[in-house]
Design a protein around this motif. Structure first.
Motif, PDB file in Angstrom:
ATOM      1  N   GLY A   6       0.801  -1.225   0.000  1.00 56.78           N
ATOM      2  CA  GLY A   6       0.000   0.000   0.000  1.00 56.78           C
ATOM      3  C   GLY A   6       0.831   1.271   0.000  1.00 56.78           C
ATOM      4  O   GLY A   6       0.320   2.362  -0.272  1.00 56.78           O
ATOM      5  N   ASN A   7       2.127   1.167   0.306  1.00 57.06           N
ATOM      6  CA  ASN A   7       2.979   2.368   0.346  1.00 57.06           C
ATOM      7  C   ASN A   7       3.821   2.539  -0.922  1.00 57.06           C
ATOM      8  O   ASN A   7       4.674   3.437  -0.978  1.00 57.06           O
ATOM      9  CB  ASN A   7       3.907   2.317   1.570  1.00 57.06           C
ATOM     10  N   ALA A   8       3.556   1.695  -1.938  1.00 55.96           N
ATOM     11  CA  ALA A   8       4.377   1.757  -3.159  1.00 55.96           C
ATOM     12  C   ALA A   8       4.251   3.125  -3.850  1.00 55.96           C
ATOM     13  O   ALA A   8       5.231   3.670  -4.369  1.00 55.96           O
ATOM     14  CB  ALA A   8       3.981   0.634  -4.111  1.00 55.96           C
ATOM     15  N   GLY A  56       9.935   9.656   9.004  1.00 57.08           N
ATOM     16  CA  GLY A  56       9.714  10.516   7.838  1.00 57.08           C
ATOM     17  C   GLY A  56      10.560  11.766   7.957  1.00 57.08           C
ATOM     18  O   GLY A  56      10.081  12.880   7.814  1.00 57.08           O
ATOM     19  N   CYS A  57      11.863  11.550   8.183  1.00 56.66           N
ATOM     20  CA  CYS A  57      12.766  12.652   8.567  1.00 56.66           C
ATOM     21  C   CYS A  57      13.095  13.596   7.422  1.00 56.66           C
ATOM     22  O   CYS A  57      13.617  14.690   7.646  1.00 56.66           O
ATOM     23  CB  CYS A  57      14.072  12.078   9.110  1.00 56.66           C
ATOM     24  N   GLY A  58      12.818  13.195   6.171  1.00 57.03           N
ATOM     25  CA  GLY A  58      13.137  14.060   5.037  1.00 57.03           C
ATOM     26  C   GLY A  58      14.614  14.392   4.988  1.00 57.03           C
ATOM     27  O   GLY A  58      15.468  13.507   5.088  1.00 57.03           O
ATOM     28  N   GLY A  77      17.213   8.887  11.584  1.00 48.50           N
ATOM     29  CA  GLY A  77      16.169   9.402  10.709  1.00 48.50           C
ATOM     30  C   GLY A  77      15.799   8.331   9.698  1.00 48.50           C
ATOM     31  O   GLY A  77      16.673   7.787   9.022  1.00 48.50           O
ATOM     32  N   VAL A  78      14.495   8.041   9.602  1.00 49.97           N
ATOM     33  CA  VAL A  78      14.014   7.009   8.677  1.00 49.97           C
ATOM     34  C   VAL A  78      13.126   7.670   7.634  1.00 49.97           C
ATOM     35  O   VAL A  78      12.264   8.485   7.987  1.00 49.97           O
ATOM     36  CB  VAL A  78      13.199   5.946   9.451  1.00 49.97           C
ATOM     37  N   ASP A  79      13.323   7.323   6.384  1.00 51.31           N
ATOM     38  CA  ASP A  79      12.525   7.936   5.331  1.00 51.31           C
ATOM     39  C   ASP A  79      12.511   7.027   4.102  1.00 51.31           C
ATOM     40  O   ASP A  79      13.411   6.208   3.919  1.00 51.31           O
ATOM     41  CB  ASP A  79      13.111   9.307   4.951  1.00 51.31           C
ATOM     42  N   LEU A  80      11.502   7.229   3.249  1.00 52.62           N
ATOM     43  CA  LEU A  80      11.410   6.455   2.001  1.00 52.62           C
ATOM     44  C   LEU A  80      12.311   7.004   0.909  1.00 52.62           C
ATOM     45  O   LEU A  80      12.586   6.314  -0.073  1.00 52.62           O
ATOM     46  CB  LEU A  80       9.973   6.525   1.461  1.00 52.62           C
ATOM     47  N   SER A  81      12.759   8.245   1.063  1.00 52.57           N
ATOM     48  CA  SER A  81      13.325   8.980  -0.074  1.00 52.57           C
ATOM     49  C   SER A  81      14.857   8.984  -0.092  1.00 52.57           C
ATOM     50  O   SER A  81      15.501   9.674   0.708  1.00 52.57           O
ATOM     51  CB  SER A  81      12.818  10.428  -0.008  1.00 52.57           C
ATOM     52  N   PRO A  83      16.898  10.424  -2.336  1.00 48.41           N
ATOM     53  CA  PRO A  83      17.498  11.745  -2.562  1.00 48.41           C
ATOM     54  C   PRO A  83      17.431  12.657  -1.335  1.00 48.41           C
ATOM     55  O   PRO A  83      18.372  13.408  -1.055  1.00 48.41           O
ATOM     56  CB  PRO A  83      16.694  12.345  -3.728  1.00 48.41           C
ATOM     57  N   MET A  84      16.353  12.572  -0.584  1.00 49.18           N
ATOM     58  CA  MET A  84      16.253  13.417   0.615  1.00 49.18           C
ATOM     59  C   MET A  84      17.232  12.938   1.683  1.00 49.18           C
ATOM     60  O   MET A  84      17.853  13.736   2.383  1.00 49.18           O
ATOM     61  CB  MET A  84      14.809  13.434   1.133  1.00 49.18           C
ATOM     62  N   LEU A  85      17.412  11.617   1.797  1.00 52.19           N
ATOM     63  CA  LEU A  85      18.339  11.091   2.802  1.00 52.19           C
ATOM     64  C   LEU A  85      19.787  11.406   2.453  1.00 52.19           C
ATOM     65  O   LEU A  85      20.623  11.589   3.348  1.00 52.19           O
ATOM     66  CB  LEU A  85      18.137   9.580   2.951  1.00 52.19           C
ATOM     67  N   ASP A 106      10.740   1.769   4.818  1.00 52.24           N
ATOM     68  CA  ASP A 106       9.316   2.001   5.041  1.00 52.24           C
ATOM     69  C   ASP A 106       9.059   1.698   6.512  1.00 52.24           C
ATOM     70  O   ASP A 106       9.131   0.540   6.940  1.00 52.24           O
ATOM     71  CB  ASP A 106       8.501   1.062   4.141  1.00 52.24           C
ATOM     72  N   ALA A 107       8.766   2.732   7.284  1.00 54.06           N
ATOM     73  CA  ALA A 107       8.623   2.561   8.741  1.00 54.06           C
ATOM     74  C   ALA A 107       7.444   1.662   9.096  1.00 54.06           C
ATOM     75  O   ALA A 107       7.362   1.189  10.223  1.00 54.06           O
ATOM     76  CB  ALA A 107       8.470   3.921   9.408  1.00 54.06           C
ATOM     77  N   GLU A 108       6.555   1.429   8.128  1.00 54.17           N
ATOM     78  CA  GLU A 108       5.417   0.544   8.415  1.00 54.17           C
ATOM     79  C   GLU A 108       5.863  -0.915   8.562  1.00 54.17           C
ATOM     80  O   GLU A 108       5.269  -1.667   9.327  1.00 54.17           O
ATOM     81  CB  GLU A 108       4.376   0.669   7.295  1.00 54.17           C
TER      82      GLU A 108
HETATM   83  C1  LIG Z   1       6.095  16.163   4.392  1.00 51.68           C
HETATM   84  S1  LIG Z   1       7.625  15.305   4.349  1.00 51.68           S
HETATM   85  C2  LIG Z   1       8.338  15.791   5.886  1.00 51.68           C
HETATM   86  C3  LIG Z   1       9.837  15.710   5.886  1.00 51.68           C
HETATM   87  C4  LIG Z   1      10.540  16.228   7.154  1.00 51.68           C
HETATM   88  N1  LIG Z   1      10.081  15.550   8.353  1.00 51.68           N
HETATM   89  C5  LIG Z   1      10.391  17.721   7.302  1.00 51.68           C
HETATM   90  O1  LIG Z   1       9.697  18.174   8.227  1.00 51.68           O
HETATM   91  O2  LIG Z   1      10.969  18.464   6.486  1.00 51.68           O
HETATM   92  C6  LIG Z   1       7.071  13.663   4.664  1.00 51.68           C
HETATM   93  C7  LIG Z   1       8.179  12.622   4.672  1.00 51.68           C
HETATM   94  O3  LIG Z   1       7.645  11.356   5.091  1.00 51.68           O
HETATM   95  C8  LIG Z   1       8.311  10.340   4.379  1.00 51.68           C
HETATM   96  N2  LIG Z   1       7.508   9.110   4.389  1.00 51.68           N
HETATM   97  C9  LIG Z   1       6.288   8.923   3.842  1.00 51.68           C
HETATM   98  N3  LIG Z   1       5.879   7.645   4.021  1.00 51.68           N
HETATM   99  C10 LIG Z   1       6.867   7.019   4.717  1.00 51.68           C
HETATM  100  C11 LIG Z   1       7.048   5.676   5.185  1.00 51.68           C
HETATM  101  N4  LIG Z   1       6.126   4.734   4.956  1.00 51.68           N
HETATM  102  N5  LIG Z   1       8.190   5.372   5.845  1.00 51.68           N
HETATM  103  C12 LIG Z   1       9.150   6.322   6.055  1.00 51.68           C
HETATM  104  N6  LIG Z   1       9.035   7.600   5.614  1.00 51.68           N
HETATM  105  C13 LIG Z   1       7.905   7.948   4.953  1.00 51.68           C
HETATM  106  C14 LIG Z   1       8.469  10.935   2.983  1.00 51.68           C
HETATM  107  O4  LIG Z   1       9.468  10.273   2.234  1.00 51.68           O
HETATM  108  C15 LIG Z   1       8.799  12.391   3.302  1.00 51.68           C
HETATM  109  O5  LIG Z   1      10.162  12.642   3.346  1.00 51.68           O
END
Ligand SMILES: C[S@@+](CC[C@H](N)C(=O)[O-])C[C@H]1O[C@@H](n2cnc3c(N)ncnc32)[C@H](O)[C@@H]1O
Length: 276
Positions: A6-8, A56-58, A77-81, A83-85, A106-108
């Motif tokens: 569901g997070n794809a 979702g640390c971005g 910091g955990v994130d899907l992205s 490039p952001m990491l 994916d933190a889920e």
């Molecule tokens: C609105 S941004 C916020 C980024 C950062 N926390 C900030 O305040 O600048 C949302 C972040 O949540 C991450 N995210 C969304 N779904 C996620 C998941 N299932 N596991 C980990 N990170 C996730 C996205 O990749 C994105 O970087």
């Protein structure tokens, strides 16, 4: 990397198009919500030696702050992205925060070490899960008993003029489909009743909700604000009304210009709870 099916779509969005833009504009996006950072960090109450998980640390502004507060501890910091990491890692190194590290996951569904973290924080990064109960159940396991949670999330779109005014400007009279309140989106945690059900079902104590209102920064000047707005909302523009959309956008941004740059009123919830 394991990703819940569901997070794809979120992986696709954050790991490519939108995530690349966020990474390029890291400084501006980090500053957007800077006015909320103190409240989030105060609520998290991070102490020397603690292990912090930033969901979702971005590009990692909150992870760096958490690492600094954790002193001899650390912040992950955990994130899907990717490039952001990449930018998050560079910015942590550049600012000398050596105990902030980053993980693409994916933190889920990620298999976090059980009971390894004292504090879970998130700055608007926890509202994109397809299955938030599964996600917070997974995060519950990662926290030690007594572990604390502090989440900053958006209140409803109607109380966030940065969203309503910008989307209305770009849509040029087209009706905008509002995402269902339980669909993954920036506003998915706007309803405290729904969030309480998610968090308590996952095992957390009854959460507290503090309403916050702060100006949201869209950059120091009009061209910057326009670039930022178009970078994340240009998908709203219909080619046949593009000139009108751009003119509307400039008008809206102009009406929010002040000595401190382009700022919009915004409202969030600061949610706190703990693992019993
Ligand atoms: C609105 S941004 C916020 C980024 C950062 N926390 C900030 O305040 O600048 C949302 C972040 O949540 C991450 N995210 C969304 N779904 C996620 C998941 N299932 N596991 C980990 N990170 C996730 C996205 O990749 C994105 O970087």
């Amino acid at each position: 990397m394991d990703v819940a099916s569901g997070n794809a779509g979120q992986l696709q969005a954050w790991d490519t198009g939108e995530g690349v833009f966020w990474a390029e504009e890291a400084v501006l996006f980090e500053e957007c919500l800077q006015r909320y950072d103190d409240a989030l960090l105060r609520a998290a109450g991070i102490r020397n030696g603690e292990q912090v998980l930033d969901l979702g640390c971005g590009t990692g502004s909150s992870t760096r702050a958490a690492g600094w507060l954790a002193g001899s501890g650390s912040a992950l910091g955990v994130d899907l992205s990717a490039p952001m990491l990449k930018v998050a890692t560079q910015r942590a190194r550049a600012t000398g925060v050596r105990n902030a590290t980053f993980l693409q996951a994916d933190a889920e569904v990620h298999a976090f070490e059980p009971a390894a973290y004292d504090v879970l924080i998130s700055r608007t990064g926890c509202t994109f899960f397809a299955n938030p109960v599964a996600a917070f159940t997974n995060l519950f396991r990662a926290l030690r008993p007594g572990g604390r949670v502090a989440l900053l999330v958006w209140q409803a779109p109607a109380t966030n003029p940065w969203f309503t005014e910008l989307t209305t400007a770009l849509a040029v009279g087209r009706p905008l489909a509002t995402p269902p309140p339980d669909a993954p989106s920036p506003f998915a945690f706007a309803d405290p009743a729904r969030v309480t059900t998610i968090l308590t079902t996952a095992g957390f104590a009854e959460p507290q909700y503090q309403p916050l209102q702060e100006p949201m920064s869209w950059g120091p000047d009009l061209p910057t604000a326009e670039r930022l707005a178009l970078g994340i909302l240009d998908w709203l523009i219909d080619p046949t009304t593009k000139p009108q959309a751009l003119s509307n956008l400039r008008q809206v941004l102009h009406s929010h210009r002040s000595d401190s740059g382009v700022t919009f009123p915004s409202t969030t919830w600061l949610i706190t709870t703990q693992k019993p």
